[in-house]
Design a protein around this motif. Structure first.
Motif, mmCIF file in Angstrom:
data_model
loop_
_atom_site.group_PDB
_atom_site.id
_atom_site.type_symbol
_atom_site.label_atom_id
_atom_site.label_comp_id
_atom_site.label_asym_id
_atom_site.label_seq_id
_atom_site.Cartn_x
_atom_site.Cartn_y
_atom_site.Cartn_z
ATOM 1 N N SER A 54 0.819 -1.200 0.000
ATOM 2 C CA SER A 54 0.000 0.000 0.000
ATOM 3 C C SER A 54 0.856 1.253 0.000
ATOM 4 N N LEU A 55 1.963 1.209 0.762
ATOM 5 C CA LEU A 55 2.853 2.364 0.784
ATOM 6 C C LEU A 55 3.493 2.603 -0.573
ATOM 7 N N VAL A 56 3.803 1.514 -1.261
ATOM 8 C CA VAL A 56 4.362 1.647 -2.601
ATOM 9 C C VAL A 56 3.443 2.480 -3.479
ATOM 10 N N PHE A 57 2.146 2.203 -3.360
ATOM 11 C CA PHE A 57 1.178 2.920 -4.176
ATOM 12 C C PHE A 57 0.930 4.329 -3.658
ATOM 13 N N SER A 58 0.746 4.485 -2.345
ATOM 14 C CA SER A 58 0.413 5.792 -1.802
ATOM 15 C C SER A 58 1.537 6.786 -1.994
ATOM 16 N N SER A 59 2.789 6.317 -1.848
ATOM 17 C CA SER A 59 3.905 7.227 -2.045
ATOM 18 C C SER A 59 4.018 7.636 -3.495
ATOM 19 N N ALA A 60 3.695 6.707 -4.390
ATOM 20 C CA ALA A 60 3.746 7.041 -5.805
ATOM 21 C C ALA A 60 2.721 8.105 -6.154
ATOM 22 N N ILE A 61 1.540 7.986 -5.587
ATOM 23 C CA ILE A 61 0.482 8.954 -5.856
ATOM 24 C C ILE A 61 0.899 10.338 -5.377
ATOM 25 N N ALA A 62 1.645 10.377 -4.261
ATOM 26 C CA ALA A 62 2.022 11.657 -3.686
ATOM 27 C C ALA A 62 3.160 12.323 -4.437
ATOM 28 N N ILE A 67 4.140 11.697 -7.902
ATOM 29 C CA ILE A 67 4.024 11.854 -9.348
ATOM 30 C C ILE A 67 3.104 13.027 -9.663
ATOM 31 N N PRO A 68 3.580 14.016 -10.386
ATOM 32 C CA PRO A 68 2.749 15.173 -10.707
ATOM 33 C C PRO A 68 1.504 14.761 -11.463
ATOM 34 N N PRO A 69 0.361 15.415 -11.184
ATOM 35 C CA PRO A 69 -0.893 15.064 -11.842
ATOM 36 C C PRO A 69 -0.826 15.224 -13.356
ATOM 37 N N ASP A 70 0.080 16.119 -13.827
ATOM 38 C CA ASP A 70 0.133 16.373 -15.259
ATOM 39 C C ASP A 70 1.203 15.537 -15.959
ATOM 40 N N ASN A 71 1.635 14.473 -15.310
ATOM 41 C CA ASN A 71 2.641 13.608 -15.920
ATOM 42 C C ASN A 71 1.992 12.812 -17.049
ATOM 43 N N ARG A 72 1.941 13.423 -18.192
ATOM 44 C CA ARG A 72 1.208 12.832 -19.314
ATOM 45 C C ARG A 72 1.887 11.582 -19.858
ATOM 46 N N VAL A 73 3.206 11.561 -19.829
ATOM 47 C CA VAL A 73 3.909 10.392 -20.344
ATOM 48 C C VAL A 73 3.581 9.159 -19.498
ATOM 49 N N GLN A 74 3.648 9.335 -18.177
ATOM 50 C CA GLN A 74 3.349 8.225 -17.278
ATOM 51 C C GLN A 74 1.926 7.690 -17.491
ATOM 52 N N LYS A 75 0.984 8.599 -17.561
ATOM 53 C CA LYS A 75 -0.408 8.192 -17.750
ATOM 54 C C LYS A 75 -0.617 7.562 -19.122
ATOM 55 N N ALA A 76 0.080 8.099 -20.120
ATOM 56 C CA ALA A 76 -0.051 7.547 -21.475
ATOM 57 C C ALA A 76 0.486 6.125 -21.525
ATOM 58 N N GLN A 77 1.583 5.861 -20.811
ATOM 59 C CA GLN A 77 2.155 4.517 -20.790
ATOM 60 C C GLN A 77 1.211 3.528 -20.107
ATOM 61 N N ILE A 78 0.596 3.961 -19.012
ATOM 62 C CA ILE A 78 -0.346 3.089 -18.305
ATOM 63 C C ILE A 78 -1.585 2.838 -19.159
ATOM 64 N N ILE A 130 -0.257 6.438 -10.536
ATOM 65 C CA ILE A 130 0.864 5.651 -10.038
ATOM 66 C C ILE A 130 1.859 5.436 -11.171
ATOM 67 N N SER A 131 3.027 4.898 -10.836
ATOM 68 C CA SER A 131 4.038 4.642 -11.855
ATOM 69 C C SER A 131 3.633 3.464 -12.729
ATOM 70 N N PHE A 132 4.294 3.329 -13.852
ATOM 71 C CA PHE A 132 4.036 2.208 -14.751
ATOM 72 C C PHE A 132 4.297 0.881 -14.049
ATOM 73 N N ASP A 133 5.410 0.803 -13.314
ATOM 74 C CA ASP A 133 5.754 -0.448 -12.636
ATOM 75 C C ASP A 133 4.657 -0.878 -11.674
ATOM 76 N N LYS A 134 4.112 0.077 -10.958
ATOM 77 C CA LYS A 134 3.086 -0.251 -9.976
ATOM 78 C C LYS A 134 1.754 -0.579 -10.642
#
Length: 447
Positions: free
Chosen positions: A11-19, A21-32, A296-300
């Motif tokens: 859960s921490l892996v996910f919660s820390s990632a949410i905190a 990663i900028p909301p406008d990280n379009r590349v990250q969201k596009a990859q997911i 969250i990140s792609f890995d997560k």
């Protein structure tokens, strides 16, 4: 060797990632989003092949595992799920190319595994070619780089495929065939197509986390009885009356969660097959929607897809073991034989025994896993059924979605209440067990 993290660390892996990663990280969201789109390409092949629900859960599990093996091999912070499997795979270390693009390699490995394991997996070759071309253009990847990453992904996928081949799937056809009877209370093929029972020997498939197929067996269903006042008769009349008095909202819920991979509709002498995504496929779609929203990140995101798929795989083994153990009659059969010959359920009755409810078990397991990873009260809009002409439905949590999926089986006229309620309990118990098993792994990891 890395061991699985306890669930509070997951859960921490996910919660820390949410905190972070900028909301406008379009590349990250596009990859997911692109990863989710490729998952749907696998679902599309399953639609073509008319893959049944338990088999679909197996194909998703191994495809996601291939993707995750790329991720976990190249990110030391990610938990090693395979060390907690009932039968641990002997995955050899594979040297990643210096040009490794983890997003590309993980996605390609998933498609490669799907190509190798699905009956019509060859259809994914075109998707792989298109993915390479699109990725090269979007991220300016050179041909040599993509070729190196493809080779790496293929080796990873081949290892996972070798593990998949030892799970008992290839032996299913050698077991004694299931033969239905006309005995009171027992399952019998239902109209309109009277399809034979699906996967009666699924209990022999190797689970990922469970010790045995019967580990989470629910209590026995209500005994068959047409006596007024008996539990079975009361439940039968509930199904009968509920379908006759459905509200517009209840009918919409039933259709939204239908998830019947192959319903048959007769028009005159012509039979028309109506294909939909399986229950597992529906929840894989929800995972994609949720991961994209969570930032969250792609890995997560790959971790979420993988743990969900592995858990759904075990959920169907648990449920199918009980189905053919109790071999219980469907509401349509008992109502047509004893109450009303003209009564029909809203949904087409699936071709396998009634108890317990597959969607109830799978959805509840999924809700436990996704809630643990993404949090309580995770609101989302489920548009995974838009492809099949159904409207978007909104939920305030994964548990709310799972509860609606479960009760949809009563609204649809295909399950009795105890199969739904005990199925929900079965799925929740399994999900919690999987999370606990991951935590137990971590307790010994520091020795």
């Amino acid at each position: 060797m890395k061991l699985a993290l306890p669930i509070f660390l997951l859960s921490l892996v996910f919660s820390s990632a949410i905190a972070t990663i900028p909301p406008d990280n379009r590349v990250q969201k596009a990859q997911i989003k692109d990863f989710g789109d490729q998952v749907f390409e696998i679902s599309s092949v399953m639609l073509h092949d008319v893959i049944n629900p338990p088999a679909a859960s197996r194909f998703y599990a191994y495809a996601m595992l291939a993707a995750y093996q790329v991720v976990v091999a190249n990110n030391e912070t990610m938990p090693e799920l395979s060390t907690r499997f009932k039968e641990q795979p002997n995955f050899a270390a594979v040297t990643a190319p210096q040009s490794l693009d983890k997003v590309f390699a993980a996605t390609y490995a998933m498609l490669e595994l799907g190509k190798k394991i699905l009956p019509s997996g060859y259809m994914l070759q075109q998707k792989q070619d298109a993915y390479i071309e699109a990725y090269q253009q979007q991220y300016r990847m050179k041909n040599q780089t993509s070729a190196e990453n493809v080779s790496y992904a293929e080796v990873i996928a081949q290892q996972v495929l070798a593990y998949a081949k030892t799970d008992g799937y290839g032996k299913l056809s050698t077991y004694t065939r299931y033969v239905p009877t006309q005995q009171n209370g027992r399952w019998y093929p239902t109209p309109p197509a009277y399809i034979e029972a699906i996967e009666p020997n699924w209990q022999y498939i190797r689970p990922f986390f469970m010790d045995s197929a019967s580990q989470f067996a629910p209590p026995p269903p209500a005994p068959f009885s047409l006596d007024s006042g008996s539990s079975f008769h009361t439940q039968t009349m509930e199904v009968y009356e509920t379908v006759k008095q459905l509200s517009e909202e209840q009918e919409e819920i039933a259709n939204f969660w239908d998830c019947n991979p192959f319903a048959v509709k007769f028009t005159g002498h012509m039979a028309i097959g109506l294909k939909k995504i399986t229950p597992g496929g529906h929840w894989m779609g929800i995972a994609g929607i949720a991961c994209e929203k969570a930032d969250i990140s792609f890995d997560k995101a790959v971790l979420a897809h993988t743990l969900l798929a592995l858990s759904l795989h075990d959920a169907f083994i648990s449920c199918w073991q009980e189905k053919y153990h109790s071999d219980r009659i469907r509401p349509e059969t008992v109502i047509n034989r004893n109450i009303d010959q003209r009564w029909k359920p809203i949904l087409q009755t699936p071709p396998f025994p009634e108890y317990s409810s597959g969607h109830s078990v799978a959805s509840s397991t999924a809700a436990v896993i996704l809630t643990a990873l993404l949090g309580d009260d995770f609101a989302f809009d489920d548009d995974s059924e838009v492809y099949f002409g159904l409207p978007v439905r909104s939920f305030t949590s994964f548990y709310q979605a799972a509860e609606e999926a479960a009760i949809s089986r009563l609204y649809g006229g295909i399950h009795f209440r105890d199969a739904i309620e005990n199925g929900v309990a079965e799925g929740k118990a399994l999900g919690q067990y999987i999370l606990t098993k991951l935590a137990l792994s971590a307790e010994t990891s520091g020795k």
